[in-house]
Design a protein around this motif. Structure first.
Motif, PDB file in Angstrom:
ATOM      1  N   UNK A 104       1.022  15.592   0.118  1.00 43.54           N
ATOM      2  CA  UNK A 104      -0.024  15.159  -0.810  1.00 43.54           C
ATOM      3  C   UNK A 104      -0.168  13.643  -0.868  1.00 43.54           C
ATOM      4  N   UNK A 105       0.687  12.893  -0.199  1.00 44.94           N
ATOM      5  CA  UNK A 105       0.573  11.444  -0.181  1.00 44.94           C
ATOM      6  C   UNK A 105       1.415  10.770  -1.240  1.00 44.94           C
ATOM      7  N   UNK A 106       2.204  11.521  -1.993  1.00 43.97           N
ATOM      8  CA  UNK A 106       3.094  10.933  -2.981  1.00 43.97           C
ATOM      9  C   UNK A 106       4.290  11.860  -3.129  1.00 43.97           C
ATOM     10  N   UNK A 107       5.334  11.364  -3.721  1.00 45.16           N
ATOM     11  CA  UNK A 107       6.525  12.180  -3.910  1.00 45.16           C
ATOM     12  C   UNK A 107       6.346  13.061  -5.135  1.00 45.16           C
ATOM     13  N   UNK A 138       0.827  -1.211   0.000  1.00 47.13           N
ATOM     14  CA  UNK A 138       0.000   0.000   0.000  1.00 47.13           C
ATOM     15  C   UNK A 138       0.862   1.262   0.000  1.00 47.13           C
ATOM     16  N   UNK A 139       1.969   1.228   0.721  1.00 42.78           N
ATOM     17  CA  UNK A 139       2.867   2.381   0.754  1.00 42.78           C
ATOM     18  C   UNK A 139       3.495   2.605  -0.627  1.00 42.78           C
ATOM     19  N   UNK A 140       3.896   1.510  -1.277  1.00 49.89           N
ATOM     20  CA  UNK A 140       4.458   1.615  -2.637  1.00 49.89           C
ATOM     21  C   UNK A 140       3.392   2.131  -3.594  1.00 49.89           C
ATOM     22  N   UNK A 141       2.179   1.632  -3.476  1.00 45.05           N
ATOM     23  CA  UNK A 141       1.073   2.070  -4.335  1.00 45.05           C
ATOM     24  C   UNK A 141       0.801   3.554  -4.149  1.00 45.05           C
ATOM     25  N   UNK A 142       0.867   4.026  -2.912  1.00 49.19           N
ATOM     26  CA  UNK A 142       0.632   5.445  -2.644  1.00 49.19           C
ATOM     27  C   UNK A 142       1.725   6.298  -3.289  1.00 49.19           C
ATOM     28  N   UNK A 143       2.964   5.790  -3.357  1.00 47.97           N
ATOM     29  CA  UNK A 143       4.054   6.535  -3.978  1.00 47.97           C
ATOM     30  C   UNK A 143       3.928   6.549  -5.495  1.00 47.97           C
ATOM     31  N   UNK A 166      -6.464   5.245   8.282  1.00 47.52           N
ATOM     32  CA  UNK A 166      -5.598   6.428   8.272  1.00 47.52           C
ATOM     33  C   UNK A 166      -4.912   6.478   6.912  1.00 47.52           C
ATOM     34  N   UNK A 167      -4.663   7.667   6.397  1.00 51.32           N
ATOM     35  CA  UNK A 167      -3.982   7.739   5.102  1.00 51.32           C
ATOM     36  C   UNK A 167      -2.569   7.174   5.196  1.00 51.32           C
ATOM     37  N   UNK A 168      -2.124   6.555   4.100  1.00 44.37           N
ATOM     38  CA  UNK A 168      -0.795   5.939   4.078  1.00 44.37           C
ATOM     39  C   UNK A 168       0.189   6.976   3.556  1.00 44.37           C
TER      40      UNK A 168
END
Length: 191
Positions: free
Chosen positions: A171-174, A143-148, A161-163
């Motif tokens: 913003x939840x991504x790089x 999920x963390x990789x997906x969010x990136x 909670x947002x990852x």
């Protein structure tokens, strides 16, 4: 005479007139002696409708059945009369008889129940081959990789909670700028 015949040319009018008169008389005679060609008499009756063979056969079968039942009843009554009122309260019907293999069926049922309990104990004692805690950790990493990777922020459910990792932006991504390495003090930028 009719107009059509008058207009017709003939050799001798008197002969023609006699001929026409004779034809008319013959026609009137035929009309008087005429018989009807329509058969308005009652149709011939069908024999199979009068005899009713099927109904007679059914009645015969019913009478035979009644005769058989009467004969059986008479035999029973004569047996009762001959036996002088002995009480016969035994019923030989299978419906009321005790099963002969009752004990064997009980033993079989106990054996099956015992085997089922043993199988249940073996299943409950077996160690699981899958590690669900490891699955949960892998799911968090994925999920963390997906969010990136995602271009847009994923919608967050109310109970989650947002990852966002520590290195992620707000913003939840790089961002593009977040992924560019920092310039060292000695180097100058081309921009």
């Amino acid at each position: 005479m009719d107009r059509g015949r008058k207009a017709m040319p003939v050799q001798n009018k008197a002969c023609m007139e006699r001929h026409v008169q004779r034809c008319q008389e013959r026609h009137k005679q035929k009309l008087q002696n005429m018989k009807s060609n329509i058969d308005n008499k009652c149709p011939r009756g069908a024999s199979h409708l009068k005899t009713k063979a099927k109904k007679n056969a059914l009645m015969e079968e019913r009478f035979e059945q009644i005769e058989t039942e009467n004969r059986i009843l008479l035999e029973k009554m004569s047996h009762i009369m001959r036996c002088k009122g002995d009480i016969d309260c035994t019923n030989d019907s299978i419906k009321y008889s005790k099963p002969k293999n009752k004990e064997r069926r009980k033993r079989e049922l106990k054996r099956i129940t015992k085997e089922n309990k043993q199988i249940l104990n073996r299943i409950q004692a077996a160690r699981p081959t899958y590690n669900h805690q490891k699955w949960e950790e892998e799911a968090k990493v994925n999920n963390r990789i997906l969010a990136n990777i995602c271009e847009f922020k994923q919608p967050v459910r109310k109970d989650e909670k947002p990852i966002i990792a520590d290195e992620d932006s707000i913003f939840g991504y790089l961002d593009f700028y977040d992924s560019v390495p920092e310039e060292s003090e000695g180097e100058t930028s081309l921009y």
